[in-house]
Design a protein around this motif. Sequence first.
Motif, PDB file in Angstrom:
ATOM      1  N   ILE A 268       0.844  -1.211   0.000  1.00 55.83           N
ATOM      2  CA  ILE A 268       0.000   0.000   0.000  1.00 55.83           C
ATOM      3  C   ILE A 268       0.874   1.254   0.000  1.00 55.83           C
ATOM      4  N   VAL A 269       1.941   1.229   0.793  1.00 50.94           N
ATOM      5  CA  VAL A 269       2.877   2.361   0.824  1.00 50.94           C
ATOM      6  C   VAL A 269       3.503   2.568  -0.552  1.00 50.94           C
ATOM      7  N   GLY A 270       3.891   1.449  -1.205  1.00 54.19           N
ATOM      8  CA  GLY A 270       4.484   1.548  -2.537  1.00 54.19           C
ATOM      9  C   GLY A 270       3.542   2.182  -3.541  1.00 54.19           C
ATOM     10  N   ILE A 271       2.275   1.757  -3.544  1.00 54.09           N
ATOM     11  CA  ILE A 271       1.288   2.359  -4.450  1.00 54.09           C
ATOM     12  C   ILE A 271       1.115   3.842  -4.143  1.00 54.09           C
ATOM     13  N   ALA A 272       1.058   4.165  -2.844  1.00 49.62           N
ATOM     14  CA  ALA A 272       0.893   5.571  -2.443  1.00 49.62           C
ATOM     15  C   ALA A 272       2.055   6.414  -2.955  1.00 49.62           C
ATOM     16  N   ILE A 273       3.277   5.897  -2.867  1.00 49.12           N
ATOM     17  CA  ILE A 273       4.451   6.642  -3.338  1.00 49.12           C
ATOM     18  C   ILE A 273       4.378   6.855  -4.852  1.00 49.12           C
ATOM     19  N   ILE A 274       3.962   5.800  -5.585  1.00 54.21           N
ATOM     20  CA  ILE A 274       3.835   5.950  -7.043  1.00 54.21           C
ATOM     21  C   ILE A 274       2.846   7.051  -7.382  1.00 54.21           C
ATOM     22  N   PHE A 275       1.639   6.971  -6.812  1.00 54.49           N
ATOM     23  CA  PHE A 275       0.613   7.987  -7.081  1.00 54.49           C
ATOM     24  C   PHE A 275       1.099   9.380  -6.684  1.00 54.49           C
ATOM     25  N   ASP A 276       1.751   9.466  -5.526  1.00 48.82           N
ATOM     26  CA  ASP A 276       2.194  10.757  -5.012  1.00 48.82           C
ATOM     27  C   ASP A 276       3.243  11.386  -5.911  1.00 48.82           C
ATOM     28  N   ARG A 277       4.271  10.602  -6.264  1.00 49.98           N
ATOM     29  CA  ARG A 277       5.362  11.153  -7.082  1.00 49.98           C
ATOM     30  C   ARG A 277       4.882  11.542  -8.467  1.00 49.98           C
ATOM     31  N   VAL A 278       4.049  10.686  -9.067  1.00 47.09           N
ATOM     32  CA  VAL A 278       3.576  10.970 -10.424  1.00 47.09           C
ATOM     33  C   VAL A 278       2.671  12.197 -10.448  1.00 47.09           C
ATOM     34  N   SER A 279       1.721  12.267  -9.519  1.00 49.03           N
ATOM     35  CA  SER A 279       0.788  13.404  -9.513  1.00 49.03           C
ATOM     36  C   SER A 279       1.490  14.703  -9.128  1.00 49.03           C
ATOM     37  N   GLN A 280       2.418  14.637  -8.186  1.00 54.39           N
ATOM     38  CA  GLN A 280       3.165  15.845  -7.822  1.00 54.39           C
ATOM     39  C   GLN A 280       4.020  16.334  -8.982  1.00 54.39           C
ATOM     40  N   ALA A 281       4.675  15.404  -9.670  1.00 64.26           N
ATOM     41  CA  ALA A 281       5.505  15.792 -10.809  1.00 64.26           C
ATOM     42  C   ALA A 281       4.655  16.437 -11.906  1.00 64.26           C
ATOM     43  N   TYR A 282       3.458  15.897 -12.125  1.00 66.07           N
ATOM     44  CA  TYR A 282       2.573  16.471 -13.135  1.00 66.07           C
ATOM     45  C   TYR A 282       2.112  17.866 -12.722  1.00 66.07           C
ATOM     46  N   GLY A 283       1.808  18.032 -11.436  1.00 64.43           N
ATOM     47  CA  GLY A 283       1.419  19.353 -10.940  1.00 64.43           C
ATOM     48  C   GLY A 283       2.533  20.381 -11.114  1.00 64.43           C
ATOM     49  N   LYS A 284       3.780  19.978 -10.856  1.00 65.36           N
ATOM     50  CA  LYS A 284       4.922  20.890 -11.038  1.00 65.36           C
ATOM     51  C   LYS A 284       5.119  21.246 -12.509  1.00 65.36           C
ATOM     52  N   ARG A 285       4.941  20.268 -13.392  1.00 63.88           N
ATOM     53  CA  ARG A 285       5.055  20.541 -14.829  1.00 63.88           C
ATOM     54  C   ARG A 285       3.992  21.541 -15.276  1.00 63.88           C
ATOM     55  N   LEU A 286       2.766  21.368 -14.770  1.00 63.09           N
ATOM     56  CA  LEU A 286       1.702  22.320 -15.101  1.00 63.09           C
ATOM     57  C   LEU A 286       2.048  23.720 -14.616  1.00 63.09           C
ATOM     58  N   GLN A 287       2.593  23.788 -13.390  1.00 58.75           N
ATOM     59  CA  GLN A 287       2.962  25.088 -12.822  1.00 58.75           C
ATOM     60  C   GLN A 287       4.026  25.781 -13.664  1.00 58.75           C
ATOM     61  N   LYS A 288       5.045  25.041 -14.060  1.00 50.75           N
ATOM     62  CA  LYS A 288       6.118  25.618 -14.892  1.00 50.75           C
ATOM     63  C   LYS A 288       5.582  26.063 -16.248  1.00 50.75           C
ATOM     64  N   HIS A 289       4.691  25.243 -16.819  1.00 49.06           N
ATOM     65  CA  HIS A 289       4.109  25.600 -18.114  1.00 49.06           C
ATOM     66  C   HIS A 289       3.320  26.897 -18.016  1.00 49.06           C
ATOM     67  N   LEU A 290       2.529  27.047 -16.945  1.00 47.82           N
ATOM     68  CA  LEU A 290       1.743  28.257 -16.772  1.00 47.82           C
ATOM     69  C   LEU A 290       2.625  29.469 -16.538  1.00 47.82           C
ATOM     70  N   GLU A 291       3.721  29.272 -15.791  1.00 45.34           N
ATOM     71  CA  GLU A 291       4.663  30.385 -15.577  1.00 45.34           C
ATOM     72  C   GLU A 291       5.287  30.847 -16.871  1.00 45.34           C
ATOM     73  N   VAL A 292       5.586  29.894 -17.772  1.00 40.39           N
ATOM     74  CA  VAL A 292       6.168  30.260 -19.073  1.00 40.39           C
ATOM     75  C   VAL A 292       5.144  30.992 -19.925  1.00 40.39           C
ATOM     76  N   VAL A 293       3.891  30.482 -19.927  1.00 41.20           N
ATOM     77  CA  VAL A 293       2.844  31.061 -20.756  1.00 41.20           C
ATOM     78  C   VAL A 293       2.463  32.456 -20.295  1.00 41.20           C
ATOM     79  N   HIS A 294       2.356  32.634 -18.954  1.00 39.71           N
ATOM     80  CA  HIS A 294       1.855  33.918 -18.425  1.00 39.71           C
ATOM     81  C   HIS A 294       2.962  34.806 -17.863  1.00 39.71           C
ATOM     82  N   GLY A 295       4.210  34.279 -17.893  1.00 38.66           N
ATOM     83  CA  GLY A 295       5.253  35.069 -17.253  1.00 38.66           C
ATOM     84  C   GLY A 295       6.133  35.796 -18.192  1.00 38.66           C
TER      85      GLY A 295
END
Length: 295
Positions: A268-295
């Motif tokens: 269960i911990v392993g699955i949680a880490i996979i979901f956490d790392r993947v979703s966090q990485a995607y959120g950071k990519r979205l943030q960087k993309h928005l900063e480039v577009v609007h910054g």
Amino acid sequence: MDWLTSFPHMDDDALRALKKMIDESFKSFTRGYGDSIEAFFNPLQHFLIFSERVMTQTPWPIILLVVGAIAWFASRNWKIVAGSVLTLLLIGYFGMWDDTMKTISMIFVCTVLSIVVGIPIGIAMAKSDVMRKIINPILDVMQTMPSFVYLIPVVMLLGIGKVPGLIAVVIYAIPPIIRLTNLGIRLVDPDMLEAADAFGSSSWQKLRKVQMPLALPTIMAGINQTIMMALAMVVIASMIGVQGLGQPVLKAISNQYFTLGMFNGLAIVGIAIIFDRVSQAYGKRLQKHLEVVHG
């Protein structure tokens, strides 16, 4: 001095009568409307069964390829891809593959349901202060209520099975996505909204083309927290028939099987880490993309 040591309370007979009246009212409600409520949730049951069948019957190499592809798309990071695939390989090697697939299918359905229900509620809260004042106390109760308590009304209404467990998990896990959707939309720069108004955008166009894209990283953080809370509820939901990694953990607690509990707990911990790392990485990519577009 008795009044100082004994807190004043309702008469015992009156308290028992009140509790009995509430219990009887709820039982009458379940007897009268239980079948209708169960029928209402039938499509959800079919969706859950279909998702579980897909996850358990798909060959494991295809599952690994799909997980690796999703991890790469979300993160563009080979370490996260390798970590996700290696974690699943270890889980399978130790004989927990089927239970893991059942758990992932449950989390997937819970997350989809939480998104479908939670994001519109979060948007309504962001658009209306009255709605926010009404829903916030409800979310406070949902987040502080002991998780076992959610099982009581759900079991009384729907009995034991997958759907009652799914509903209990969603109720427990949905508050973060509602709160962070509301927060993300409220934090959108007013200048961006003024610019949208200047171009004659309607409320729907502002929401779809300005507010939701800018709030997406915050919403992704809410989805991440919802997934983590759903995984935390998996073991408890196994008490009412939810299959997956939670049931071996429950069995280990009942029979004092240390290794069985630890192995499935670590899965269960392993699955949680996979979901956490993947979703966090995607959120950071979205943030960087928005900063480039609007910054």
